[in-house]
Design a protein around this motif. Structure first.
Motif, PDB file in Angstrom:
ATOM      1  N   ALA A 368     -24.930   3.205 -46.528  1.00 49.82           N
ATOM      2  CA  ALA A 368     -23.971   3.185 -45.420  1.00 49.82           C
ATOM      3  C   ALA A 368     -22.548   3.385 -45.940  1.00 49.82           C
ATOM      4  N   LEU A 369     -22.211   2.712 -47.038  1.00 49.20           N
ATOM      5  CA  LEU A 369     -20.878   2.877 -47.614  1.00 49.20           C
ATOM      6  C   LEU A 369     -20.682   4.297 -48.138  1.00 49.20           C
ATOM      7  N   GLY A 370     -21.729   4.827 -48.771  1.00 50.42           N
ATOM      8  CA  GLY A 370     -21.631   6.185 -49.300  1.00 50.42           C
ATOM      9  C   GLY A 370     -21.392   7.213 -48.216  1.00 50.42           C
ATOM     10  N   PHE A 371     -22.140   7.129 -47.129  1.00 44.50           N
ATOM     11  CA  PHE A 371     -21.951   8.082 -46.033  1.00 44.50           C
ATOM     12  C   PHE A 371     -20.602   7.890 -45.351  1.00 44.50           C
ATOM     13  N   TYR A 372     -20.188   6.641 -45.228  1.00 48.29           N
ATOM     14  CA  TYR A 372     -18.911   6.373 -44.551  1.00 48.29           C
ATOM     15  C   TYR A 372     -17.745   6.998 -45.314  1.00 48.29           C
ATOM     16  N   PHE A 373     -17.781   6.911 -46.647  1.00 52.21           N
ATOM     17  CA  PHE A 373     -16.655   7.404 -47.449  1.00 52.21           C
ATOM     18  C   PHE A 373     -16.747   8.889 -47.776  1.00 52.21           C
ATOM     19  N   PHE A 374     -17.965   9.465 -47.775  1.00 47.47           N
ATOM     20  CA  PHE A 374     -18.104  10.836 -48.261  1.00 47.47           C
ATOM     21  C   PHE A 374     -18.627  11.832 -47.236  1.00 47.47           C
ATOM     22  N   ALA A 375     -19.266  11.367 -46.143  1.00 47.17           N
ATOM     23  CA  ALA A 375     -19.859  12.313 -45.190  1.00 47.17           C
ATOM     24  C   ALA A 375     -18.825  13.232 -44.559  1.00 47.17           C
ATOM     25  N   HIS A 376     -17.595  12.719 -44.356  1.00 46.34           N
ATOM     26  CA  HIS A 376     -16.569  13.552 -43.726  1.00 46.34           C
ATOM     27  C   HIS A 376     -16.139  14.713 -44.612  1.00 46.34           C
ATOM     28  N   GLN A 377     -16.549  14.698 -45.903  1.00 48.75           N
ATOM     29  CA  GLN A 377     -16.205  15.789 -46.810  1.00 48.75           C
ATOM     30  C   GLN A 377     -17.105  17.004 -46.620  1.00 48.75           C
ATOM     31  N   GLY A 378     -18.129  16.873 -45.807  1.00 50.96           N
ATOM     32  CA  GLY A 378     -18.964  18.022 -45.525  1.00 50.96           C
ATOM     33  C   GLY A 378     -20.434  17.775 -45.786  1.00 50.96           C
ATOM     34  N   LEU A 379     -21.239  18.790 -45.496  1.00 48.52           N
ATOM     35  CA  LEU A 379     -22.692  18.647 -45.577  1.00 48.52           C
ATOM     36  C   LEU A 379     -23.186  18.453 -47.005  1.00 48.52           C
ATOM     37  N   GLN A 380     -22.584  19.122 -47.969  1.00 50.77           N
ATOM     38  CA  GLN A 380     -23.030  18.961 -49.349  1.00 50.77           C
ATOM     39  C   GLN A 380     -22.828  17.528 -49.832  1.00 50.77           C
ATOM     40  N   ALA A 381     -21.709  16.937 -49.463  1.00 53.05           N
ATOM     41  CA  ALA A 381     -21.450  15.546 -49.844  1.00 53.05           C
ATOM     42  C   ALA A 381     -22.456  14.610 -49.186  1.00 53.05           C
ATOM     43  N   ALA A 382     -22.734  14.854 -47.902  1.00 55.97           N
ATOM     44  CA  ALA A 382     -23.712  14.027 -47.196  1.00 55.97           C
ATOM     45  C   ALA A 382     -25.094  14.170 -47.813  1.00 55.97           C
ATOM     46  N   ALA A 383     -25.469  15.389 -48.177  1.00 53.62           N
ATOM     47  CA  ALA A 383     -26.779  15.612 -48.795  1.00 53.62           C
ATOM     48  C   ALA A 383     -26.875  14.925 -50.149  1.00 53.62           C
ATOM     49  N   THR A 384     -25.771  14.899 -50.896  1.00 57.36           N
ATOM     50  CA  THR A 384     -25.762  14.235 -52.197  1.00 57.36           C
ATOM     51  C   THR A 384     -25.957  12.733 -52.047  1.00 57.36           C
ATOM     52  N   VAL A 385     -25.302  12.145 -51.068  1.00 58.64           N
ATOM     53  CA  VAL A 385     -25.487  10.713 -50.810  1.00 58.64           C
ATOM     54  C   VAL A 385     -26.931  10.433 -50.406  1.00 58.64           C
ATOM     55  N   ALA A 386     -27.491  11.275 -49.533  1.00 58.37           N
ATOM     56  CA  ALA A 386     -28.883  11.109 -49.121  1.00 58.37           C
ATOM     57  C   ALA A 386     -29.819  11.203 -50.313  1.00 58.37           C
ATOM     58  N   ALA A 387     -29.524  12.101 -51.253  1.00 61.13           N
ATOM     59  CA  ALA A 387     -30.347  12.251 -52.445  1.00 61.13           C
ATOM     60  C   ALA A 387     -30.315  10.989 -53.301  1.00 61.13           C
ATOM     61  N   LEU A 388     -29.140  10.434 -53.504  1.00 64.17           N
ATOM     62  CA  LEU A 388     -29.019   9.223 -54.307  1.00 64.17           C
ATOM     63  C   LEU A 388     -29.737   8.047 -53.659  1.00 64.17           C
ATOM     64  N   VAL A 389     -29.679   7.967 -52.341  1.00 67.59           N
ATOM     65  CA  VAL A 389     -30.389   6.901 -51.634  1.00 67.59           C
ATOM     66  C   VAL A 389     -31.896   7.024 -51.840  1.00 67.59           C
ATOM     67  N   LEU A 390     -32.419   8.244 -51.773  1.00 71.40           N
ATOM     68  CA  LEU A 390     -33.851   8.456 -51.987  1.00 71.40           C
ATOM     69  C   LEU A 390     -34.272   8.066 -53.404  1.00 71.40           C
ATOM     70  N   VAL A 391     -33.449   8.382 -54.381  1.00 69.51           N
ATOM     71  CA  VAL A 391     -33.766   8.009 -55.763  1.00 69.51           C
ATOM     72  C   VAL A 391     -33.824   6.497 -55.909  1.00 69.51           C
ATOM     73  N   LEU A 392     -32.846   5.812 -55.337  1.00 73.58           N
ATOM     74  CA  LEU A 392     -32.832   4.351 -55.409  1.00 73.58           C
ATOM     75  C   LEU A 392     -34.071   3.755 -54.750  1.00 73.58           C
ATOM     76  N   ARG A 393     -34.468   4.300 -53.621  1.00 72.49           N
ATOM     77  CA  ARG A 393     -35.659   3.787 -52.933  1.00 72.49           C
ATOM     78  C   ARG A 393     -36.906   3.973 -53.784  1.00 72.49           C
ATOM     79  N   ALA A 394     -37.034   5.153 -54.375  1.00 64.59           N
ATOM     80  CA  ALA A 394     -38.207   5.426 -55.201  1.00 64.59           C
ATOM     81  C   ALA A 394     -38.250   4.498 -56.416  1.00 64.59           C
ATOM     82  N   VAL A 395     -37.107   4.274 -57.035  1.00 64.50           N
ATOM     83  CA  VAL A 395     -37.058   3.420 -58.222  1.00 64.50           C
ATOM     84  C   VAL A 395     -37.391   1.973 -57.869  1.00 64.50           C
ATOM     85  N   VAL A 396     -36.772   1.464 -56.814  1.00 62.06           N
ATOM     86  CA  VAL A 396     -36.963   0.056 -56.448  1.00 62.06           C
ATOM     87  C   VAL A 396     -38.393  -0.210 -55.978  1.00 62.06           C
TER      88      VAL A 396
END
Length: 509
Positions: A368-396
């Motif tokens: 939520a913090l990642g999207f709030y601070f970076f999503a307004h920078q565009g779709l690539q930034a939003a996709a990068t945050v989504a990617a990091l979230v998926l990695v964290l979920r898989a690891v945990v």
């Protein structure tokens, strides 16, 4: 599949065939719809789908899930689940309908109100279909379940959605397609797997069913937030056009992923429920699937990531070109989603049904913090945050599953290394193929050249040195494609006299 037995393998095969058929239908239908309707219409519909998927968790509440988890079933179990599915489904449908104006206002898209109102009907339809659907999964009857999925999708999108879109119905065509699909699935699933429909509001074992339902509900809510946080923030902070581009890119990236999870997860969950007292067999099956993901699946997604721009131009046309870079990021991270999806059944089948929701709450906050601070920078930034979230979920979730089965990530490192080598070779081959035809600026030619180059290199490597697959992946391939046993037997030096087998894998459930 080691640990699950032949009946589990058969279930996975039928699930894979049906999921592949639905994958092809979905791809063709989505291409036609995307070219016809454009990103903005898809964005409006995506807002409705975000609301619907959240509401569906309320309408289900996990009552029918308990039918899959129980060691034995009686008539009262089914009647109780059916009754409360309908009650909660009806309440949810009314709630979504009444909240439609406020929800469309949140997304600052008035055109989404009618979409949300009509999609509210799907809450009741999906809730009513759940008991039969889970009973079919319990029986490992993925042949019937797969045919229902394929037939309902064809009825909804091919028969209704595409013609309406071509005739100019806009977002209404997507809504109609979804509702028809849900209605056909409801009728077909009940016809194939009828069950008692007499109301039952309480019985002796109701508390256990409610407890399971509560765990499913909490888990699903957390998963919804993690899966849809990107769409919610993009829809709120950007606009429908951006959401449409992102949603189509995500859906395309998730298609191969859904093919894998659609084939493996239900069968693994249902069969794993029968192995709850045999952690050793369950652990071997889980470990083998993860090894196969790293060795065989990850290189495929690397290939697709490098082909993203060509795929977008070829499939959707120039007006969707901004989705290419987003698609590349999402393709690269989809193996993490597969790992997460295959790890969750382990938690449920080892008595850790609340772990998934609790462990992912910190990830939700980070996302939520990642999207709030970076999503307004565009779709690539939003996709990068989504990617990091998926990695964290898989690891945990994956680490928790490993601990539950008393496995170690270290044992998986050789297969991870094999996957990295194959992925690097795949990337080099793709880039070489693209460079060879770069002067022509033809997406189809570029895609064909890079595909042939990558396939040629990897096939040659497999023939010369099949050991690159490792024992786990080679065994998995042979289980599903026995004809490759002679070639892949060299992947395991200890089995030179015959195909790779595992005595445990020959046991039946």
């Amino acid at each position: 599949m080691s640990g699950l037995g032949q009946s589990g393998v058969t279930a996975v095969k039928w699930s894979a065939v049906s999921t592949l058929a639905r994958f092809v239908l979905q791809l063709v239908a989505q291409i036609i719809l995307a070219r016809t309707l454009g990103p903005e219409i898809f964005g409006i519909f995506a807002i409705g789908m975000v609301v619907l998927t959240f509401a569906t968790f309320f309408s289900g509440f996990g009552f029918s899930w308990s039918l899959l988890q129980r060691p034995t079933l009686c008539d009262e179990d089914v009647r109780f689940a059916w009754t409360w599915q309908l009650v909660v489904g009806l309440i949810t449908m009314l709630g979504v309908y009444l909240l439609a104006p406020a929800l469309s206002a949140y997304f600052r898209e008035p055109r989404a109100q009618s979409v949300i109102e009509w999609l509210s009907i799907a809450c009741l339809l999906s809730a009513a279909a759940a008991p039969s659907t889970y009973l079919l999964q319990r029986d490992l009857n993925f042949r019937a379940g797969g045919l229902i999925q394929v037939g309902s999708y064809m009825a909804g999108y091919v028969t209704v959605g595409v013609p309406m879109a071509i005739l100019g119905w806009g977002a209404t065509s997507l809504v109609a397609a979804w509702l028809v699909q849900a209605a056909v699935a409801l009728v077909a699933s009940y016809v194939v797997k009828p069950h008692a429909v007499r109301p039952l509001f309480w019985y002796a074992d109701a508390a256990s069913a409610v407890g399971t339902g509560r765990a499913v509900f909490l888990t699903n809510i957390v998963n919804w937030m993690l899966n849809n946080l990107d769409r919610v923030m993009i829809g709120r902070l950007l606009n429908a056009q951006a959401l449409g581009l992102y949603n189509v890119a995500y859906n395309l990236a998730a298609m191969p992923n859904n093919l894998l999870l659609g084939a493996l997860q239900p069968a693994f969950l249902a069969a794993g429920a029968r192995l709850q007292g045999e952690l050793d067999r369950l652990g071997r099956a889980y470990f083998q699937m993860l090894a196969t993901i790293f060795v065989l699946v990850f290189p495929v997604f690397v290939f697709l990531a490098l082909e993203s721009n060509d795929l977008v131009h070829l499939l959707y046309g120039s007006k969707w070109s901004d989705a290419g870079s987003v698609l590349c990021i999402l393709f690269l991270i989809m193996p993490a989603y597969v790992i997460w999806g295959l790890s969750t059944p382990v938690l449920w089948n080892t008595g850790r049904k609340y772990y998934e929701s609790v462990l992912q709450l910190p990830i939700l906050a980070i996302g939520a913090l990642g999207f709030y601070f970076f999503a307004h920078q565009g779709l690539q930034a939003a996709a990068t945050v989504a990617a990091l979230v998926l990695v964290l979920r898989a690891v945990v979730v994956g680490t928790t599953a490993f601990r539950a089965l008393k496995l170690s990530w270290i044992e998986l490192l050789p297969d991870v290394g094999r996957g990295m080598i194959l992925s690097a070779l795949c990337a080099i081959s793709v880039k070489a193929g693209q460079a060879a035809v770069s002067d022509y600026e033809m997406p189809l030619l570029s895609l064909a050249a890079s595909t042939l180059t990558a396939l040629g290199v990897l096939t040659l490597l497999l023939v010369i040195r099949p050991q690159i697959l490792g024992v786990q992946s080679a065994t998995m391939v042979i289980r599903f494609f026995p004809g490759m046993a002679q070639l892949l037997s060299r992947a395991n030096p200890s089995t030179q006299r015959g195909p790779i087998t595992n005595p445990v894998s020959e046991q039946r459930l």
